[in-house]
Design a protein around this motif. Sequence first.
Motif, PDB file in Angstrom:
ATOM      1  N   LEU A  42       0.842  -1.191   0.000  1.00  0.00           N
ATOM      2  CA  LEU A  42       0.000   0.000   0.000  1.00  0.00           C
ATOM      3  C   LEU A  42       0.885   1.252   0.000  1.00  0.00           C
ATOM      4  N   ALA A  56       1.531   7.020   3.396  1.00  0.00           N
ATOM      5  CA  ALA A  56       0.755   8.246   3.586  1.00  0.00           C
ATOM      6  C   ALA A  56       1.643   9.404   3.988  1.00  0.00           C
ATOM      7  N   SER A  71     -13.666   9.459  -0.938  1.00  0.00           N
ATOM      8  CA  SER A  71     -13.428   8.853  -2.252  1.00  0.00           C
ATOM      9  C   SER A  71     -14.709   8.275  -2.840  1.00  0.00           C
ATOM     10  N   SER A  93      -2.459   4.743   5.716  1.00  0.00           N
ATOM     11  CA  SER A  93      -2.519   4.640   4.265  1.00  0.00           C
ATOM     12  C   SER A  93      -3.953   4.400   3.797  1.00  0.00           C
ATOM     13  N   LEU A  94      -4.674   3.518   4.490  1.00  0.00           N
ATOM     14  CA  LEU A  94      -6.059   3.223   4.127  1.00  0.00           C
ATOM     15  C   LEU A  94      -6.948   4.448   4.334  1.00  0.00           C
ATOM     16  N   LYS A 144      -6.019   7.502   4.059  1.00  0.00           N
ATOM     17  CA  LYS A 144      -5.735   8.425   2.960  1.00  0.00           C
ATOM     18  C   LYS A 144      -6.407   7.959   1.674  1.00  0.00           C
ATOM     19  N   GLN A 145      -6.491   6.648   1.449  1.00  0.00           N
ATOM     20  CA  GLN A 145      -7.158   6.141   0.258  1.00  0.00           C
ATOM     21  C   GLN A 145      -8.645   6.494   0.258  1.00  0.00           C
ATOM     22  N   GLN A 198     -10.599  12.063  -0.426  1.00  0.00           N
ATOM     23  CA  GLN A 198     -10.212  12.685  -1.690  1.00  0.00           C
ATOM     24  C   GLN A 198      -8.942  13.512  -1.497  1.00  0.00           C
ATOM     25  N   TRP A 220      -7.758  15.714   1.708  1.00  0.00           N
ATOM     26  CA  TRP A 220      -6.602  15.332   2.535  1.00  0.00           C
ATOM     27  C   TRP A 220      -5.727  16.548   2.818  1.00  0.00           C
TER      28      TRP A 220
END
Length: 286
Positions: A16, A19, A174, A257-258, A260-261, A264, A268
């Motif tokens: 992944l 971030a 997202s 990281s998740l 941040k995914q 949008q 962020w």
Amino acid sequence: MTSVRGSDPDVPLAGLPSAGRALLRDAPVELAIAEIRFASVGESVSTDEALAIKEFAEGCGIEFTSLEPAQKNELLVEISASGANPQVQVRARGWQLGCDGGQLVATIMPDSIVVQTSQYERWSVSLRPVLEALLAGVEENLKPKLLHRLGVRYVNRLVDLDAKSPGAWKGRISDAFLGAILDPVIGEKVASAQQQIELSLGVGQGALIRHGAFRDAAAQNSVSYLMDIDVFDASTRRFSSSDIINTCQRLNRTALSLFKQAIQPDSWKVVAEEHLDSERETRGES
């Protein structure tokens, strides 16, 4: 058996994307939890053992102000001609340590350590020092041998008092996560939405993401967005404090990281300040 020993603890699982180092301006973390499960060392943690762990933590600078008994219960239901006969039995006895008016709580059981805080700043400040102190104390006094599972969980509550419907989160969450909220027919009719995503991040490693928009009575009845991220490593191996800390740190980086995914990119930039580097963090600068 899969282990992250020897891996960089700052690199998320399963490739992944990183971030980066970031502090959230208005941190949405309502609750941060770290859980360590290991092969049981008995049916109870004695008073002397609990006091020794508490004193060890204090020697490391973690001042717990309370020590209270805790227990795990098991519900047993016996079926007979006269009907069901439920019975609650105590499965294990341990202790709960607390401080900061209950904002930081650690529960020590014969088969687990759970640390939770409602005042989360970042991993290196809010969880790592507490885990290091407790793990060393548990390792010295309870002497667990076999590690079964590690997990870190972050319950994020994104609040916008101007959000009157789930659609208000378009462009900030997202599109891949919003789902039916984006539908041209039913999207405007969605009153709330809850979803659960299960990810496989390696053998014995994974994550659960529970998320969705909901009517938030604690935020003037506006529509808030929940992002509950639980990352875990369930590979069995030898109990080692250093390995546990490194693994939990990597789970932390995976959770970020998740997160941040799910946000949008433009959003962020609004909620995060990506200006920290390790040197400034060490100096305690913001």
